[in-house]
Design a protein around this motif. Structure first.
Motif, PDB file in Angstrom:
ATOM      1  N   VAL A   4      18.666   3.101  -9.705  1.00  0.00           N
ATOM      2  CA  VAL A   4      17.747   3.390  -8.875  1.00  0.00           C
ATOM      3  C   VAL A   4      17.947   3.405  -7.332  1.00  0.00           C
ATOM      4  CG1 VAL A   4      16.859   1.155  -8.481  1.00  0.00           C
ATOM      5  CG2 VAL A   4      15.274   2.930  -8.229  1.00  0.00           C
ATOM      6  N   THR A   5      17.901   4.333  -6.635  1.00  0.00           N
ATOM      7  CA  THR A   5      18.348   4.484  -5.382  1.00  0.00           C
ATOM      8  C   THR A   5      17.457   3.795  -4.293  1.00  0.00           C
ATOM      9  OG1 THR A   5      17.108   6.539  -4.435  1.00  0.00           O
ATOM     10  CG2 THR A   5      19.213   6.738  -5.688  1.00  0.00           C
ATOM     11  N   LEU A   6      18.008   3.637  -3.010  1.00  0.00           N
ATOM     12  CA  LEU A   6      17.067   2.825  -2.113  1.00  0.00           C
ATOM     13  C   LEU A   6      15.805   3.735  -1.855  1.00  0.00           C
ATOM     14  CD1 LEU A   6      16.817   0.609   0.035  1.00  0.00           C
ATOM     15  CD2 LEU A   6      18.030   1.942   1.554  1.00  0.00           C
ATOM     16  N   PHE A   7      16.015   4.702  -1.674  1.00  0.00           N
ATOM     17  CA  PHE A   7      14.825   5.634  -1.317  1.00  0.00           C
ATOM     18  C   PHE A   7      13.719   5.541  -2.461  1.00  0.00           C
ATOM     19  CE2 PHE A   7      18.140   7.672   1.236  1.00  0.00           C
ATOM     20  CZ  PHE A   7      17.575   7.544   2.462  1.00  0.00           C
ATOM     21  N   GLN A   8      14.170   5.690  -3.570  1.00  0.00           N
ATOM     22  CA  GLN A   8      13.261   5.374  -4.603  1.00  0.00           C
ATOM     23  C   GLN A   8      12.655   4.046  -4.847  1.00  0.00           C
ATOM     24  OE1 GLN A   8      16.160   6.211  -7.892  1.00  0.00           O
ATOM     25  NE2 GLN A   8      15.274   8.217  -8.480  1.00  0.00           N
ATOM     26  N   LEU A   9      13.488   3.077  -4.382  1.00  0.00           N
ATOM     27  CA  LEU A   9      12.687   1.860  -4.286  1.00  0.00           C
ATOM     28  C   LEU A   9      11.671   1.878  -3.156  1.00  0.00           C
ATOM     29  CD1 LEU A   9      15.805  -0.698  -4.712  1.00  0.00           C
ATOM     30  CD2 LEU A   9      13.967  -0.320  -6.368  1.00  0.00           C
ATOM     31  N   MET A  10      11.731   2.518  -2.237  1.00  0.00           N
ATOM     32  CA  MET A  10      11.055   2.437  -1.239  1.00  0.00           C
ATOM     33  C   MET A  10       9.732   3.214  -1.346  1.00  0.00           C
ATOM     34  SD  MET A  10      11.392   4.743   2.568  1.00  0.00           S
ATOM     35  CE  MET A  10      11.332   6.225   1.656  1.00  0.00           C
ATOM     36  N   TRP A  11       9.734   4.377  -2.335  1.00  0.00           N
ATOM     37  CA  TRP A  11       8.850   5.264  -2.750  1.00  0.00           C
ATOM     38  C   TRP A  11       7.839   4.280  -3.732  1.00  0.00           C
ATOM     39  CZ3 TRP A  11       7.383   8.379   0.519  1.00  0.00           C
ATOM     40  CH2 TRP A  11       8.242   9.306   0.959  1.00  0.00           C
ATOM     41  N   MET A  12       8.460   3.536  -4.423  1.00  0.00           N
ATOM     42  CA  MET A  12       7.907   2.522  -5.359  1.00  0.00           C
ATOM     43  C   MET A  12       7.151   1.557  -4.812  1.00  0.00           C
ATOM     44  SD  MET A  12      10.814   2.242  -8.539  1.00  0.00           S
ATOM     45  CE  MET A  12       9.995   0.951  -9.381  1.00  0.00           C
ATOM     46  N   PHE A  13       7.696   1.084  -3.798  1.00  0.00           N
ATOM     47  CA  PHE A  13       7.064   0.057  -2.950  1.00  0.00           C
ATOM     48  C   PHE A  13       5.838   0.607  -2.280  1.00  0.00           C
ATOM     49  CE2 PHE A  13       6.216  -2.027   1.046  1.00  0.00           C
ATOM     50  CZ  PHE A  13       5.783  -3.264   0.852  1.00  0.00           C
ATOM     51  N   GLY A  14       5.772   1.662  -1.768  1.00  0.00           N
ATOM     52  CA  GLY A  14       4.769   2.458  -1.214  1.00  0.00           C
ATOM     53  C   GLY A  14       3.772   2.878  -2.132  1.00  0.00           C
ATOM     54  N   ALA A  15       4.044   3.167  -3.386  1.00  0.00           N
ATOM     55  CA  ALA A  15       2.960   3.236  -4.352  1.00  0.00           C
ATOM     56  C   ALA A  15       2.251   1.858  -4.542  1.00  0.00           C
ATOM     57  CB  ALA A  15       3.619   3.687  -5.781  1.00  0.00           C
ATOM     58  N   PHE A  16       3.098   0.878  -4.828  1.00  0.00           N
ATOM     59  CA  PHE A  16       2.250  -0.371  -5.365  1.00  0.00           C
ATOM     60  C   PHE A  16       1.533  -0.962  -4.003  1.00  0.00           C
ATOM     61  CE2 PHE A  16       5.667  -0.398  -8.802  1.00  0.00           C
ATOM     62  CZ  PHE A  16       4.797  -0.608  -9.776  1.00  0.00           C
ATOM     63  N   LEU A  17       2.020  -0.612  -2.908  1.00  0.00           N
ATOM     64  CA  LEU A  17       0.824  -0.916  -1.662  1.00  0.00           C
ATOM     65  C   LEU A  17      -0.361   0.020  -1.911  1.00  0.00           C
ATOM     66  CD1 LEU A  17       0.656  -2.414   0.902  1.00  0.00           C
ATOM     67  CD2 LEU A  17       1.990  -0.686   2.094  1.00  0.00           C
ATOM     68  N   GLY A  18      -0.105   1.015  -2.286  1.00  0.00           N
ATOM     69  CA  GLY A  18      -1.206   2.066  -2.325  1.00  0.00           C
ATOM     70  C   GLY A  18      -2.040   1.412  -3.430  1.00  0.00           C
ATOM     71  N   VAL A  19      -1.737   0.857  -4.472  1.00  0.00           N
ATOM     72  CA  VAL A  19      -2.796   0.301  -5.388  1.00  0.00           C
ATOM     73  C   VAL A  19      -3.513  -0.777  -4.945  1.00  0.00           C
ATOM     74  CG1 VAL A  19      -2.720  -0.990  -7.455  1.00  0.00           C
ATOM     75  CG2 VAL A  19      -1.275   1.067  -7.562  1.00  0.00           C
ATOM     76  N   VAL A  20      -2.690  -1.546  -4.245  1.00  0.00           N
ATOM     77  CA  VAL A  20      -3.385  -2.888  -3.681  1.00  0.00           C
ATOM     78  C   VAL A  20      -4.677  -2.438  -2.665  1.00  0.00           C
ATOM     79  CG1 VAL A  20      -3.299  -4.758  -1.941  1.00  0.00           C
ATOM     80  CG2 VAL A  20      -1.357  -4.467  -3.654  1.00  0.00           C
ATOM     81  N   LEU A  21      -4.416  -1.447  -1.943  1.00  0.00           N
ATOM     82  CA  LEU A  21      -5.466  -0.886  -1.044  1.00  0.00           C
ATOM     83  C   LEU A  21      -6.466  -0.030  -1.865  1.00  0.00           C
ATOM     84  CD1 LEU A  21      -3.226   0.415   1.905  1.00  0.00           C
ATOM     85  CD2 LEU A  21      -4.601  -1.518   1.890  1.00  0.00           C
ATOM     86  N   ALA A  22      -6.173   0.625  -2.643  1.00  0.00           N
ATOM     87  CA  ALA A  22      -7.120   1.457  -3.600  1.00  0.00           C
ATOM     88  C   ALA A  22      -7.917   0.486  -4.569  1.00  0.00           C
ATOM     89  CB  ALA A  22      -6.364   2.607  -4.560  1.00  0.00           C
ATOM     90  N   SER A  23      -7.434  -0.715  -5.095  1.00  0.00           N
ATOM     91  CA  SER A  23      -7.984  -1.415  -5.832  1.00  0.00           C
ATOM     92  C   SER A  23      -9.249  -2.321  -4.977  1.00  0.00           C
ATOM     93  CB  SER A  23      -7.043  -2.834  -6.140  1.00  0.00           C
ATOM     94  OG  SER A  23      -6.877  -3.547  -5.077  1.00  0.00           O
ATOM     95  N   GLY A  24      -9.402  -2.146  -3.779  1.00  0.00           N
ATOM     96  CA  GLY A  24     -10.571  -2.794  -2.902  1.00  0.00           C
ATOM     97  C   GLY A  24     -10.297  -4.203  -2.578  1.00  0.00           C
ATOM     98  N   VAL A  25      -9.205  -4.767  -2.765  1.00  0.00           N
ATOM     99  CA  VAL A  25      -9.030  -5.970  -2.381  1.00  0.00           C
ATOM    100  C   VAL A  25      -9.029  -6.466  -1.154  1.00  0.00           C
ATOM    101  CG1 VAL A  25      -7.787  -6.580  -4.406  1.00  0.00           C
ATOM    102  CG2 VAL A  25      -6.571  -6.133  -2.324  1.00  0.00           C
ATOM    103  N   THR A  26      -8.838  -5.282  -0.243  1.00  0.00           N
ATOM    104  CA  THR A  26      -8.924  -5.438   1.246  1.00  0.00           C
ATOM    105  C   THR A  26     -10.443  -5.194   1.812  1.00  0.00           C
ATOM    106  OG1 THR A  26      -8.240  -3.117   1.624  1.00  0.00           O
ATOM    107  CG2 THR A  26      -6.433  -5.083   1.565  1.00  0.00           C
TER     108      THR A  26
END
Length: 299
Positions: free
Chosen positions: A125-147
């Protein structure tokens, strides 16, 4: 040797996949209106999907398939177990959160596939792919409503988010298993999966079905699992990755619209931001977008 079956005229691939995503986007409403527990709903989904897919495969000459091996059937069956358990957890999430929230969080599953590839298949996996994965999981945290406001988030809500993540994880496992069956028609694999679901869930499914529920159950099996899957499988080989990546997000957008217009469940601002993050991160990962880390020097 099995005779080749002449392919019937089909929809343009872009229209076919868009129609499939449009259909699947309504599955939450169908499951909610059926008014049954998730296990019973998924059991009948498997029953009606098996009838449709079996009829389709026999009519198109995909079955009987003498090339099927015991190994292939075993993999398809295991994938089917993961798939139907994923559906059960997914439908349970609808009742505990909302259709929109569950659908958005569920769309993290492509990244679970990637994680499995990294951890167990030693894929790079490349650095950019890891970056997009982190962005997606951050999106899940926000989308889950926990904030959101703490008073609006209950233990039941968190349980629903947890079940949705389990559903996405199981779907990712089913996807990886299906990749091992490249020589097998995807419709045949789906038929094996839903047949396995019938056998797995029949001891646990409810037997008292209200008459008003049958139409919704038939729709989930025939429309969302039969017709939609056939449309997807016919479209994927004829479309580019960018087209597939964009069209796939018709599914959550339809689910969000239905949840808002029918059930009056509007997304909060943080959930909207989370959805955007998941969309951008998924497209960035699939399309290989690279974010410039420093300004390029002119020659």
């Amino acid at each position: 040797m099995k005779p080749e079956c002449e392919e019937a005229p089909s929809l343009p691939p872009t229209l076919g996949l868009a129609l499939a995503m449009l259909i699947i986007g309504t599955v939450g409403a169908f499951a909610t209106e059926a008014g049954l527990d998730p296990v019973t709903t998924v059991f009948w989904r498997c029953v009606f999907a098996t009838i449709f897919l079996g009829t389709w495969c026999f009519a198109r000459g995909h079955l009987p398939d003498r090339s099927l091996s015991c190994w292939g059937l075993a993999i398809a069956t295991l994938g089917g177990v993961c798939m139907v358990l994923s559906w059960v957890a997914f439908f349970a999430g609808f009742a505990m959160t909302t259709i929109a929230t569950t659908t958005i969080v569920y769309h993290i599953q492509p990244f679970f596939v990637v994680l499995f590839g990294i951890l167990f298949l030693k894929e790079r996996v490349t650095l950019f792919q890891l970056m997009w994965m982190f962005g997606a999981f951050l999106g899940v945290v926000l989308a889950s409503g926990v904030t959101a406001t703490p008073l609006s988030i209950s233990e039941r809500w968190f349980s629903g988010i947890g079940l949705t993540l389990v559903a996405a994880l199981l779907y990712a496992v089913a996807t990886i298993l299906a990749k091992q069956l490249r020589a097998q028609r995807p419709e045949v694999t789906a038929f094996c999966q839903t047949l396995a679901g019938i056998i797995l869930l029949v001891p646990f499914a409810g037997t008292s079905i209200p008459p008003a529920s049958w139409g919704w159950l038939i729709g989930i099996g025939v429309l969302h699992t039969g017709i939609a899957y056939v449309l997807m499988y016919a479209s994927y080989p004829r479309l580019s990755t960018p087209a597939i990546g964009v069209l796939t997000f018709i599914y959550p957008l339809v689910a969000i619209l239905i949840d808002w217009s029918i059930y009056d469940h509007a997304l909060g601002w943080s959930q909207g931001v989370g959805l955007v993050l998941i969309v951008i991160s998924t497209l960035g990962f699939k399309l290989g977008w690279r974010v410039p880390l420093r300004a390029s020097q002119s020659a």
